[in-house]
Structures are given as C-alpha cells and as structure tokens.
Design a protein around this motif. Structure first.
Motif, short mmCIF file in Angstrom:
data_model
loop_
_atom_site.label_atom_id
_atom_site.label_comp_id
_atom_site.label_asym_id
_atom_site.label_seq_id
_atom_site.Cartn_x
_atom_site.Cartn_y
_atom_site.Cartn_z
N ARG A 71 -2.63 89.87 -36.63
CA ARG A 71 -2.40 88.54 -37.21
C ARG A 71 -2.13 87.47 -36.16
O ARG A 71 -2.29 86.28 -36.43
N SER A 72 -1.71 87.90 -34.97
CA SER A 72 -1.35 86.91 -33.96
C SER A 72 -2.36 86.81 -32.82
O SER A 72 -2.87 85.74 -32.52
N ILE A 73 -2.66 87.94 -32.20
CA ILE A 73 -3.57 87.93 -31.04
C ILE A 73 -5.00 88.26 -31.47
O ILE A 73 -5.94 87.55 -31.14
N GLY A 74 -5.15 89.35 -32.21
CA GLY A 74 -6.45 89.65 -32.81
C GLY A 74 -7.38 90.50 -31.98
O GLY A 74 -8.04 91.39 -32.50
N GLN A 75 -7.47 90.26 -30.68
CA GLN A 75 -8.36 91.06 -29.86
C GLN A 75 -7.80 91.18 -28.45
O GLN A 75 -7.03 90.34 -27.99
N LEU A 76 -8.22 92.26 -27.78
CA LEU A 76 -7.74 92.53 -26.44
C LEU A 76 -8.59 91.78 -25.42
O LEU A 76 -9.80 91.62 -25.59
N SER A 77 -7.95 91.34 -24.37
CA SER A 77 -8.68 90.70 -23.27
C SER A 77 -8.77 91.67 -22.11
O SER A 77 -8.02 92.65 -22.05
N SER A 78 -9.70 91.42 -21.21
CA SER A 78 -9.87 92.27 -20.03
C SER A 78 -9.16 91.65 -18.84
O SER A 78 -9.56 90.57 -18.38
N PRO A 79 -8.11 92.30 -18.34
CA PRO A 79 -7.40 91.74 -17.19
C PRO A 79 -8.25 91.82 -15.93
O PRO A 79 -9.18 92.64 -15.85
N PHE A 166 -10.12 104.80 -12.88
CA PHE A 166 -9.60 104.96 -14.23
C PHE A 166 -8.08 104.85 -14.25
O PHE A 166 -7.50 104.27 -15.16
N THR A 167 -7.44 105.41 -13.23
CA THR A 167 -5.99 105.31 -13.15
C THR A 167 -5.55 103.86 -13.02
O THR A 167 -4.59 103.42 -13.67
N GLU A 168 -6.27 103.08 -12.19
CA GLU A 168 -5.93 101.68 -12.01
C GLU A 168 -6.11 100.90 -13.31
O GLU A 168 -5.27 100.07 -13.69
N LEU A 169 -7.20 101.18 -14.03
CA LEU A 169 -7.44 100.48 -15.30
C LEU A 169 -6.39 100.84 -16.34
O LEU A 169 -6.01 100.02 -17.17
N GLU A 170 -5.92 102.08 -16.29
CA GLU A 170 -4.86 102.49 -17.20
C GLU A 170 -3.56 101.74 -16.90
O GLU A 170 -2.84 101.30 -17.81
N VAL A 171 -3.27 101.56 -15.61
CA VAL A 171 -2.04 100.89 -15.21
C VAL A 171 -2.04 99.43 -15.67
O VAL A 171 -1.04 98.92 -16.18
N ILE A 172 -3.18 98.74 -15.51
CA ILE A 172 -3.21 97.32 -15.88
C ILE A 172 -3.47 97.12 -17.38
O ILE A 172 -3.36 96.01 -17.89
N GLY A 173 -3.82 98.22 -18.08
CA GLY A 173 -3.95 98.14 -19.53
C GLY A 173 -5.29 97.69 -20.03
O GLY A 173 -5.36 96.89 -20.97
N GLN A 174 -6.39 98.17 -19.45
CA GLN A 174 -7.71 97.78 -19.94
C GLN A 174 -8.20 98.81 -20.96
O GLN A 174 -8.35 99.98 -20.64
N LEU A 175 -8.45 98.35 -22.17
CA LEU A 175 -8.98 99.19 -23.24
C LEU A 175 -10.30 98.59 -23.72
O LEU A 175 -10.30 97.60 -24.45
N THR A 176 -11.42 99.17 -23.30
CA THR A 176 -12.73 98.68 -23.73
C THR A 176 -13.65 99.86 -24.00
O THR A 176 -13.44 100.96 -23.48
N LEU A 177 -14.67 99.62 -24.81
CA LEU A 177 -15.62 100.67 -25.15
C LEU A 177 -16.36 101.16 -23.92
O LEU A 177 -16.56 102.37 -23.73
#
Length: 467
Positions: A71-79, A166-177
C-alpha cells in the motif's frame, strides 16, 4: 534588524538532509532550537549521509509488514551495485556472448526452458542500453553453464566471482527475477558438475529467493497487478525449474526433505513452449490434467519432477514405517505411482518422437524409485537404450545437448545390471555394464558429475556393495 515577514521558507543544511523545514526569520531553525533545548546536537555530516544511505537499502517492511509495503511502496527498486572487473570482462565481448546465448538456447533451454528467449535477446543481450548488474550476472551465468570446465574440479575463478557477486547482492538487498534466474543457472552448473555441498545449498537458496519474490504463487494461478501474461509465464517456469532441481538433488539422499512444498492437484503447469514463444494463449493445464503430447515438453517434465518427489517421499516413509496397515497403504501408493510413471514415460516418448526432442532422462529417472524389484532389470533396460545412447553420443555436438538429469538414470541402471551379472554371469549384462560406463565417460566431457558416477561404479566393483 527584523527580517521581512514574506521571506520564503527554506531548509538549513542539516534540516534539508533530514527533509525538515526551517524558517529564515529565526536566528536558528526550529528543529535546531528544539534539538538544543533537549541537549541534542544537530546531525553531523556523517550521520546525515548515513541516514541518506539507509534509504537506498532493502525496505525491511517488505518482510515485516507485506500489506503495508504493497500500500505504501508497491515495488522493489534495484540498488546500485559495483561489479567486479572480472565479471565485466567475462561478458564484455558481445559477439562471444551471442555465441554462448545461441548455445544455451539450442542445447540447454530445450530441457529446462525457464528463461524467455525473446526477453533475453531484446532486454538482456541488447547493446542499446547500459547493462545493469542483474543482466551482467545472468549473462555470466549463461556463459558459465555453457562452458565445460577444463579440469574435473569445476570451481574456476570466474565461478567463484559469480558466487561472490550473489553474496554482495544479498547484502545490499537486491531481489529481482533475473538475479534468481542467474542463481538457478548456477545451481544447475553445480549440480551438473557435482559441486557439493554448494549445489544442495544453492537450490535451497533459489527456493527461498523465489518465495520472497512470490513466484510460488504463480503456480497457484495468483497474478499480481504488476505482472502481464509474459511475465507470469516466465515467473511460473522459473519456479517450476527450481522445484525440479529440488527434487532431483534428493535422488541420492531420499531421506532428506525437499525445501519446496508439494504442489497441489490444481497447480498450474507451464504452457507449451511453441505457444510461449509466440505469446499465444491456451487453455490452462494443471497437475491433475492427464498427460498428453499437446501439454508440451516442459509441462511433462514438471509432471515427472513432481512424480519423482512423490516417489522419494513414498520411499522415505516406507523405510521408516513398520509393517502394518499404514505400510500396506504406502505399498499401494507405490504401485499407483509406478503405473503413473510408466504412463507419463510413454507420453514423453511420443512427444520426443514427434518433436525431435533430445536426450532428457527426467521421466526415466523416476523409474528407479519403484518398489517392484522383480521389474528392476526391465526398468533399467527401458531407462536408457544403451546401444542407442552411445551411438547418439558419438555425433558431433550431441554431448553438449545431454541433460545432467540423465546421469543418475545411467548410474542406477548400471547398478541393476551389475547386481544381475553377479547372479547370472551373463555376457550380455557385462556388455551392458560396459556400455553404461562408456556413456558416462563420454558425458564426463560435458558434465563432470558423470566422472563422479564412474568413481562410484568403481567403488561398487571394489566393495561388492551393489545397492
């Protein structure tokens, strides 16, 4: 001197960083005065930068309160991500990458088609835009999985760089298909080259990642507002690919429980590949639908993977259950599974003949879970037509098309032949054993797990433990 009352409001340096407003008419801004009265110093430059940096991190509300997130953010962004120079260099040559993409979609995609060819070429491989980190990672994974290691140990430096990414992306919080698809290809690479325990753990990570993205909901027919039909099908196929890998990795250790949940009878299967390629809609098939050639090869493969999971669960439960009524029910279920597997294999063979599908072996690998020991030899001969398999593997490029899903079937068939040979001394069985060994030797040029299976056969010979 008193300032004009109509002077515009503005933010002082500290308050601007914190998105606060202050009034120029006051000698110090309201926020700074309140801070001073409470004994709190205005934020320093370092603290303010830290606050701003935190806004680029993964929003914890995604997991802490998913309804509020929607309801507030809606979608994830890519850091923003800093790519390792080795990874950038690995995929920099567009012509070379196009060759690897062609190899991937010709030799791997047919037996585990979860990446949209159209989206990959137009959106990932395209040279008309800057390449984001997730695309670089997917390109690197495609190149990695289409390249045969030069040594028996597949843990090359580029493999380690991809793992580290992959470890780095996990640390910064990237969730993409696309990141998940790259991770799934990495799991396939580790599985095919027997990189353990990494393969086992990576598949579990893929499952958790997919659930975090909501991909498990796609097989239940749930469609989020941000998904179109092309997106939905690709997400659904990616989830099914993970489910299949999660079942396959337990073939040698059926006592362990898969990470992904057992699908239900109304779980939606992937559509036919040709319809997907042309973006043509069709009637939905579910797991309860009877298998037919029109269902498509990946739909049949998914059904085989689910049957494999059921067979492994039946085997696991039977081994831990004493004799009694419950054990009888387990045996009855085993017979039903066996008949279903035979029916599915027949349909899959028809599909293969009709469309020229290469060696897959996923449906065949279900056979070995049968509890009907008197059928073992027949089952082994049906798993892999050994003469045909070796003849096929002699054709140029054919080894590149072999799925690692075939390896366990070849190995288990060789064990069954070895068991029978000890009892009968039949020279036909001995020739069959040698054919199986030869097939594994040839496939080892593509998938290093075949060499490990050869070592296991040698261990069986040495110890006479034929199980």
């Amino acid at each position: 001197m008193e300032l004009p009352l109509d002077r515009p409001r503005f933010a002082c340096a500290a308050c601007k960083r914190l998105k606060k407003r202050c009034d120029r008419r006051e000698p110090r801004c309201t926020y700074c005065l309140r801070s001073a009265n409470r004994g709190i110093s205005p934020p320093s430059e370092t603290a303010s930068r830290q606050f701003e940096d935190d806004t680029t991190h993964f929003p914890a509300v995604y997991f802490l309160n998913s309804d509020l997130f929607q309801r507030s953010i809606g979608q994830l962004s890519s850091p923003p991500v800093t790519l390792a120079p080795e990874l950038q260099s690995f995929v920099r040559n567009k012509s070379n990458m196009r060759d690897h993409a062609t190899s991937y979609f010709t030799k791997i995609h047919p037996w585990i088609p979860f990446i949209s060819k159209r989206v990959f070429y137009e959106g990932v491989l395209s040279s008309f835009m800057p390449t984001p980190a997730e695309h670089v990672l997917l390109l690197a994974a495609v190149k990695l999985v289409t390249t045969s290691p030069t040594t028996q140990d597949a843990r090359s430096m580029i493999y380690k760089h991809i793992k580290a990414m992959f470890t780095e992306l996990e640390v910064i919080g990237q969730l993409t298909l696309k990141t998940l698809q790259a991770l799934t290809l990495l799991a396939l690479y580790e599985l095919g080259h027997a990189v353990y325990p990494a393969a086992y753990l990576t598949i579990g990570l893929c499952a958790r990642y997919g659930i975090a993205l909501g991909l498990d909901e796609t097989v239940r027919g749930i469609m989020q507002s941000s998904w179109n039909m092309i997106d939905l099908e690709e997400k659904r196929r990616t989830w099914w690919a993970i489910v299949i890998l999660d079942r396959f990795v337990h073939l040698g250790c059926p006592e362990k429980t898969p990470v992904t949940a057992e699908p239900t009878a109304d779980s939606v299967l992937p559509m036919d590949d040709q319809l997907w390629d042309t973006n043509t809609s069709e009637s939905v098939h579910t797991l309860s639908s009877p298998p037919t050639p029109t269902m498509g090869r990946f739909g049949l493969t998914v059904q085989a993977g689910i049957l494999l999971g059921k067979a492994l669960r039946n085997l696991r439960d039977s081994c831990s259950m004493p004799q009694g009524p419950s054990r009888t029910l387990q045996d009855d279920e085993a017979e039903v599974l066996e008949n279903t597997i035979f029916a599915l294999a027949k349909v899959s063979s028809e599909e293969a003949r009709a469309r020229g599908i290469g060696i897959c072996g996923l449906t065949k690998m279900c056979y070995r879970q049968s509890n009907a020991e008197e059928k073992d030899l027949y089952i082994a001969s049906q798993m892999v037509h050994i003469g045909t398999l070796n003849d096929t593997l002699t054709y140029p490029g054919t080894q590149e098309e072999v799925s690692p899903f075939l390896l366990d079937a070849v190995y288990r068939s060789a064990i069954i032949y070895m068991q029978e040979y000890v009892s009968t001394g039949s020279q036909d069985l001995l020739r069959g054993i040698n054919e199986f060994r030869s097939a594994l030797e040839k496939i080892n040029g593509r998938w290093k797990a075949a060499g490990i299976y050869l070592q296991l056969l040698e261990a069986h010979d040495t110890t006479n433990i034929l199980r």
